[in-house]
Design an enzyme around this catalytic site. Sequence first.
Site, PDB file in Angstrom:
ATOM      1  N   TYR A 101       0.901  -1.246   0.093  1.00 49.23           N
ATOM      2  CA  TYR A 101       0.034   0.109  -0.089  1.00 49.23           C
ATOM      3  C   TYR A 101       1.013   1.256  -0.023  1.00 49.23           C
ATOM      4  O   TYR A 101       1.943   1.157  -0.690  1.00 49.23           O
ATOM      5  CB  TYR A 101      -1.098  -0.173   1.144  1.00 49.23           C
ATOM      6  CG  TYR A 101      -2.244   0.940   0.767  1.00 49.23           C
ATOM      7  CD1 TYR A 101      -2.794   0.688  -0.193  1.00 49.23           C
ATOM      8  CD2 TYR A 101      -2.566   1.946   1.656  1.00 49.23           C
ATOM      9  CE1 TYR A 101      -4.080   1.295  -0.345  1.00 49.23           C
ATOM     10  CE2 TYR A 101      -3.796   2.713   1.338  1.00 49.23           C
ATOM     11  CZ  TYR A 101      -4.663   2.558   0.179  1.00 49.23           C
ATOM     12  OH  TYR A 101      -5.385   3.329  -0.025  1.00 49.23           O
ATOM     13  N   LYS A 172      -5.846  -1.850  -0.895  1.00 46.97           N
ATOM     14  CA  LYS A 172      -6.828  -1.692   0.430  1.00 46.97           C
ATOM     15  C   LYS A 172      -7.375  -2.777   0.471  1.00 46.97           C
ATOM     16  O   LYS A 172      -7.415  -3.221   1.957  1.00 46.97           O
ATOM     17  CB  LYS A 172      -7.911  -0.578  -0.099  1.00 46.97           C
ATOM     18  CG  LYS A 172      -8.415   0.335   1.285  1.00 46.97           C
ATOM     19  CD  LYS A 172      -7.762   1.555   1.382  1.00 46.97           C
ATOM     20  CE  LYS A 172      -7.997   2.408   2.422  1.00 46.97           C
ATOM     21  NZ  LYS A 172      -7.481   3.738   2.368  1.00 46.97           N
ATOM     22  N   GLU A 243     -13.533   5.027  -2.566  1.00 48.68           N
ATOM     23  CA  GLU A 243     -11.853   5.446  -2.499  1.00 48.68           C
ATOM     24  C   GLU A 243     -11.601   6.227  -3.414  1.00 48.68           C
ATOM     25  O   GLU A 243     -11.539   5.883  -4.731  1.00 48.68           O
ATOM     26  CB  GLU A 243     -11.239   3.840  -2.513  1.00 48.68           C
ATOM     27  CG  GLU A 243      -9.563   4.043  -2.266  1.00 48.68           C
ATOM     28  CD  GLU A 243      -9.313   4.447  -0.788  1.00 48.68           C
ATOM     29  OE1 GLU A 243      -8.299   5.002  -0.624  1.00 48.68           O
ATOM     30  OE2 GLU A 243     -10.107   4.072   0.229  1.00 48.68           O
ATOM     31  N   ASP A 244     -10.777   7.071  -2.988  1.00 45.53           N
ATOM     32  CA  ASP A 244     -10.178   8.041  -3.882  1.00 45.53           C
ATOM     33  C   ASP A 244     -10.863   8.681  -4.977  1.00 45.53           C
ATOM     34  O   ASP A 244     -10.449   8.643  -6.192  1.00 45.53           O
ATOM     35  CB  ASP A 244      -8.880   7.521  -4.528  1.00 45.53           C
ATOM     36  CG  ASP A 244      -7.623   7.384  -3.486  1.00 45.53           C
ATOM     37  OD1 ASP A 244      -7.852   8.037  -2.476  1.00 45.53           O
ATOM     38  OD2 ASP A 244      -6.531   6.740  -3.874  1.00 45.53           O
TER      39      ASP A 244
END
Length: 562
Positions: A101, A172, A243-244
């Site tokens: 990560y 993740k 996410e993001d």
Amino acid sequence: MPQSQRPLYIPYAGPSLLETPLLNKGSAFSKEERGSFNLTGLLPPRFESIDEQAERAFRQYSCFQTNINKHIYLRAIHDNNETLFFKLVQNNLAEMMPIIYTPTVGDACEQFSDIYRSSRGLFISYEDRFNIDDMLRNATKNKVKVIVVTDGERILGLGDQGIGGMGIPIGKLSLYTACGGISPAHTLPVMLDVGTNNQKLLDDPMYMGARHKRIDQDSYDEFLELFISAVKRRWPNVLLQFEDFAQPNAMPLLQRYKDRICCFNDDIQGTASVTVGTLLAACRSKGSKLSELNVAFVGAGSAGCGIAEQIISQMMNEGLGAEQARSQVFMVDRFGLLTQGMGELRDFQQKLVQSNEAIAEWDIAGEFASLVEVMHGAKPDILIGVSGQAGLFTEKVITAMKSHCEMPIIFPLSNPSRQVEATPSQVINWTQGQVIIATGSPFDPIEYQGKTFPIAQCNNSYIFPGVGLAVVAANISRITDGMLQVASETLAAASPLANGESDELLPPLTSIAQLSRDIAFAIAKVAYKQGLALELTDDELLAKIEHNFWKPEYRQYRRTSL
């Protein structure tokens, strides 16, 4: 009989079994299994344990000189033998978390099309928007319980990476399993390909994503609605983590869907929860309450404002009124301090502006207060950076803060490490070692005047694996602010520094599996009180958590027909 000791009945055999990452055991297939599953002659004759396999894999891993090559190697194991991959990662979590990560995953996202080896997860493009139900049925995992989805527009501090953003959901979910015990059989990374505005990618002949600019907002909203609706039909009880996503979409998506599906945005809520937990630990270590302190932010996007709102909630839990709590939080963006009358602010930013009356006595040279002027005017005890811009915490800023605060709390949280607002070494030197510091990326301990300063990584992996475990174990139907607040409290309670055990602000990664269990337990208790989870006694809940905590162990296989 514990689940790990029960045999699995497998319909695959021969090369098909060896090519199934969730089931492949490689050289650990027993003699009986090799005979039953037509594997005789397809493997070296020696039978190995998973520990022996992990030792060989670590030796191979150690031969690679660069982090990106180590990342590629680990992904290759992941795509060949998931059980071995997670055994290796759990055995070496502190070493390998920065590889699978942040920060290395950022490089992997930028180079996604160049280092691509094999497919993992689902790639859903806008052009296929009317086939999403079929695509979800194509997923090789039928009992998906946790999905991480991105559109690749705001990857870490790197911006629009298009289809390369898929590296983030994959990484993740690896941590959901390694830290939170979510079975890899129950996880699914998803990339929503809506194009990219990164011209470098569009001009790259190797780029594997859709070769067009990002779709317009109306088309985007329609696409997301089709995706969420299809997910609800396929897996109605799934936990969906956004996410993001870029700022214009991140908060609106969360607000639109938080009451329709069990979902949360880790960049907003997870980052806020781990930051507040780390702040609580820092405050307790110096004998103060968060509600007694002033907080300044650099970066007023969805992540920064999400942290600010949770800080305000915590201050209110400690007894402050809403108006007083908001008056103690100062948000600075690229134009300066968010203030009444500042134009083009989003709704979530409007709630965090300072009144003109509150800063009337400040010495401000321009239209809006600069960061240095905020240091002198607000006299913050806490400084948090979520700007994605390197070097914004200058020596002038830090010394201005230190002039009124004996032991400042400074969190430069931007990722990856090259985007950090100031390095730990700089902060420690500029404060003469009188500082409590945490960063968003991993940094080695700093030596200063004969003292070693361990650098806490304010990493969301302290929080989100426990959230996932709670949802899976207790059948939680929605994620609420109260659940994330109790996760923060649980993290703070585990701080070695706050407990007087060591100089470490956050617990070591070697204890993160137990921390995830503790967070899952605390969240599930809150969820039950809110009517959002199963009614379980404490003993039943602990048993549920342990039952659902997957461990990387090989199980005995028995053959069955398709």
